[in-house]
Design a protein around this motif. Structure first.
Motif, PDB file in Angstrom:
ATOM      1  N   GLY A 144     -18.070 -53.098  60.052  1.00 16.75           N
ATOM      2  CA  GLY A 144     -17.740 -53.214  58.666  1.00 16.75           C
ATOM      3  C   GLY A 144     -18.272 -52.063  57.853  1.00 16.75           C
ATOM      4  O   GLY A 144     -18.972 -50.988  58.223  1.00 16.75           O
ATOM      5  N   GLY A 145     -17.812 -51.951  56.694  1.00 15.08           N
ATOM      6  CA  GLY A 145     -18.297 -51.056  55.754  1.00 15.08           C
ATOM      7  C   GLY A 145     -17.379 -49.746  55.784  1.00 15.08           C
ATOM      8  O   GLY A 145     -16.526 -49.684  56.683  1.00 15.08           O
ATOM      9  N   PRO A 146     -17.478 -48.749  54.986  1.00 17.81           N
ATOM     10  CA  PRO A 146     -16.516 -47.829  54.550  1.00 17.81           C
ATOM     11  C   PRO A 146     -16.739 -46.571  55.787  1.00 17.81           C
ATOM     12  O   PRO A 146     -15.584 -46.000  56.214  1.00 17.81           O
ATOM     13  N   LEU A 147     -17.414 -46.879  56.660  1.00 17.49           N
ATOM     14  CA  LEU A 147     -17.602 -45.784  57.836  1.00 17.49           C
ATOM     15  C   LEU A 147     -17.529 -46.840  59.113  1.00 17.49           C
ATOM     16  O   LEU A 147     -17.464 -45.833  60.087  1.00 17.49           O
ATOM     17  N   GLY A 148     -17.203 -47.970  59.088  1.00 21.29           N
ATOM     18  CA  GLY A 148     -16.631 -48.637  60.061  1.00 21.29           C
ATOM     19  C   GLY A 148     -17.677 -49.442  61.169  1.00 21.29           C
ATOM     20  O   GLY A 148     -17.215 -50.420  61.964  1.00 21.29           O
ATOM     21  N   MET A 149     -18.999 -48.577  61.129  1.00 24.47           N
ATOM     22  CA  MET A 149     -19.993 -49.453  61.868  1.00 24.47           C
ATOM     23  C   MET A 149     -21.093 -49.922  61.438  1.00 24.47           C
ATOM     24  O   MET A 149     -22.268 -49.673  61.737  1.00 24.47           O
ATOM     25  N   GLY A 150     -21.246 -50.529  60.212  1.00 27.14           N
ATOM     26  CA  GLY A 150     -21.974 -51.352  59.571  1.00 27.14           C
ATOM     27  C   GLY A 150     -22.925 -50.633  58.770  1.00 27.14           C
ATOM     28  O   GLY A 150     -22.639 -49.365  58.323  1.00 27.14           O
ATOM     29  N   ALA A 151     -24.257 -50.670  58.921  1.00 28.26           N
ATOM     30  CA  ALA A 151     -25.294 -50.062  58.037  1.00 28.26           C
ATOM     31  C   ALA A 151     -26.759 -50.036  58.852  1.00 28.26           C
ATOM     32  O   ALA A 151     -26.990 -51.179  59.350  1.00 28.26           O
ATOM     33  N   ALA A 152     -27.430 -49.078  58.579  1.00 25.69           N
ATOM     34  CA  ALA A 152     -28.666 -49.056  59.161  1.00 25.69           C
ATOM     35  C   ALA A 152     -29.603 -49.321  57.684  1.00 25.69           C
ATOM     36  O   ALA A 152     -29.340 -48.874  56.770  1.00 25.69           O
ATOM     37  N   VAL A 153     -30.584 -50.265  58.046  1.00 26.65           N
ATOM     38  CA  VAL A 153     -31.301 -50.920  56.895  1.00 26.65           C
ATOM     39  C   VAL A 153     -32.782 -50.482  57.243  1.00 26.65           C
ATOM     40  O   VAL A 153     -33.314 -50.798  58.206  1.00 26.65           O
ATOM     41  N   VAL A 154     -33.299 -49.824  56.025  1.00 27.41           N
ATOM     42  CA  VAL A 154     -34.751 -49.288  56.220  1.00 27.41           C
ATOM     43  C   VAL A 154     -35.826 -50.454  55.474  1.00 27.41           C
ATOM     44  O   VAL A 154     -35.372 -50.237  54.186  1.00 27.41           O
ATOM     45  N   GLU A 155     -36.542 -50.954  55.972  1.00 27.58           N
ATOM     46  CA  GLU A 155     -37.427 -51.852  55.263  1.00 27.58           C
ATOM     47  C   GLU A 155     -38.849 -51.169  55.034  1.00 27.58           C
ATOM     48  O   GLU A 155     -39.412 -50.652  56.074  1.00 27.58           O
ATOM     49  N   LEU A 156     -39.622 -51.250  53.892  1.00 31.11           N
ATOM     50  CA  LEU A 156     -41.087 -50.894  53.690  1.00 31.11           C
ATOM     51  C   LEU A 156     -41.546 -52.266  54.007  1.00 31.11           C
ATOM     52  O   LEU A 156     -41.750 -53.202  53.436  1.00 31.11           O
ATOM     53  N   ASN A 157     -42.309 -52.154  55.241  1.00 26.18           N
ATOM     54  CA  ASN A 157     -42.887 -53.519  55.848  1.00 26.18           C
ATOM     55  C   ASN A 157     -43.813 -53.949  55.135  1.00 26.18           C
ATOM     56  O   ASN A 157     -45.013 -53.308  54.664  1.00 26.18           O
ATOM     57  N   PRO A 158     -43.770 -55.426  54.813  1.00 16.22           N
ATOM     58  CA  PRO A 158     -44.497 -55.842  53.735  1.00 16.22           C
ATOM     59  C   PRO A 158     -45.733 -56.203  54.533  1.00 16.22           C
ATOM     60  O   PRO A 158     -46.635 -56.725  53.759  1.00 16.22           O
ATOM     61  N   ASN A 159     -45.871 -56.055  55.728  1.00 13.75           N
ATOM     62  CA  ASN A 159     -47.239 -56.542  56.464  1.00 13.75           C
ATOM     63  C   ASN A 159     -48.166 -55.254  56.653  1.00 13.75           C
ATOM     64  O   ASN A 159     -49.009 -55.389  57.356  1.00 13.75           O
ATOM     65  N   TYR A 160     -47.530 -54.151  56.489  1.00 10.76           N
ATOM     66  CA  TYR A 160     -48.329 -53.034  56.558  1.00 10.76           C
ATOM     67  C   TYR A 160     -49.213 -52.623  55.374  1.00 10.76           C
ATOM     68  O   TYR A 160     -49.138 -53.405  54.288  1.00 10.76           O
ATOM     69  N   PRO A 161     -50.481 -52.300  55.890  1.00  9.78           N
ATOM     70  CA  PRO A 161     -51.233 -51.869  56.893  1.00  9.78           C
ATOM     71  C   PRO A 161     -51.897 -52.873  57.769  1.00  9.78           C
ATOM     72  O   PRO A 161     -52.928 -52.691  58.185  1.00  9.78           O
ATOM     73  N   GLY A 162     -51.066 -53.900  58.102  1.00  8.48           N
ATOM     74  CA  GLY A 162     -51.744 -54.845  59.137  1.00  8.48           C
ATOM     75  C   GLY A 162     -51.915 -54.519  60.596  1.00  8.48           C
ATOM     76  O   GLY A 162     -51.393 -53.371  60.742  1.00  8.48           O
TER      77      GLY A 162
END
Length: 209
Positions: A144-162
Motif C-alpha cells: 500500500g501507499g504511493p510507493l507500493g510497499m507500505g511505510a517504515a515507522v520510526v518510534e521514539l521509544n517510550p520505555n527509553y532509557p529503561g
C-alpha cells in the motif's frame, strides 16, 4: 475434443488479474493523463462482454492497495463487493480499438521523496516519547501507499532509557488511505538515527513495483 461453450464462457469470466491490456494502457496515458510510469504497475481484471461479441469488460486496480486491505482479487467478480479498490471501470474492444472507461477514484504515485539527511532530521526532531514518524517505501514486506510497499515507522521509544532499551524502534507497516496501519511489525531498534535514515533511504525512492 473441443471444450463446450459453457466451459469456455466460464473460463473467460474468471480470468485472473494481469497487466492492463496495451490498448487500455495507451488510453490511460493519452486520454486520462495518467503517469506513464504508474500505468504498468497497476493490474486489471477482465471478462467477456455479455453485450458485445468482441469486447471485454475491465476493472483497473492497484494490487498493492488490495493486499494492504487484505483483499484477495481472484477475478473480475472479486471487486463486486469492493468498489473502493476500483480505479477505472469500463470496456474495450481490440477489434474496433475502442476504449470506454469511467474513473472511480484518483490515484497517483507522486509523493515527496526525502534525502537521507532529511529523513534523519525528521527522526531526530521527535521529542515526545511514543511519538512516531513514517516514510513510504518502494521495497520491503508491507503493501500500500504511493510507493507500493507500505511505510517504515520510526518510534521514539517510550520505555527509553529503561534496561536494555534503545532510543528508537523501527517498524514496517501496510498503508491504507495514505496512513500506516498502526505501527506494524517491529523489525529492530537502534540508538543511531543516522543508521536508521540510511536503511530507510535504501527503499525510499520512486515506485518500481
Amino acid at each position: 475434443m473441443f471444450p463446450s461453450k459453457k466451459s469456455a464462457k466460464k473460463e473467460e469470466k474468471f480470468l485472473k488479474p494481469g497487466a492492463i491490456p496495451g490498448l487500455v494502457q495507451k488510453h490511460l496515458v493519452a486520454e486520462r493523463k495518467m503517469e506513464p510510469d504508474l500505468v504498468p504497475l497497476l493490474k486489471a481484471v477482465v471478462r467477456k462482454s455479455t453485450t458485445e461479441e468482441t469486447a471485454f469488460n475491465i476493472r483497473v486496480f492497484d494490487e498493492s492497495e488490495a493486499l494492504a486491505k487484505k483483499v484477495q482479487v481472484k477475478d473480475y467478480t472479486s471487486l463486486d463487493e469492493r468498489p473502493d479498490l476500483i480505479i477505472y471501470e469500463g470496456w474495450f474492444d481490440e477489434r474496433s480499438k475502442e476504449v470506454k472507461l469511467e474513473e472511480k477514484k484518483r490515484v497517483s504515485s507522486e509523493t515527496t521523496i526525502f534525502s537521507e539527511a532529511e529523513i534523519r532530521q525528521k527522526i531526530e526532531a521527535m521529542r515526545e516519547p511514543g511519538s512516531t514518524v513514517f516514510f513510504y517505501m518502494d521495497r520491503g514486506g508491507a503493501h500500500g501507499g504511493p510507493l507500493g510497499m507500505g511505510a517504515a515507522v520510526v518510534e521514539l521509544n517510550p520505555n527509553y532509557p529503561g534496561k536494555k532499551q534503545k532510543r528508537y524502534n523501527v517498524y514496517i507497516a501496510d498503508v491504507v488511505e495514505m496512513q500506516p496501519v498502526g505501527k506494524g511489525q517491529k523489525l529492530w531498534d537502534s540508538d543511531k538515527p543516522k543508521e536508521i535514515a540510511r536503511w530507510i533511504k535504501e527503499a525510499h525512492h520512486k515506485r518500481i513495483y
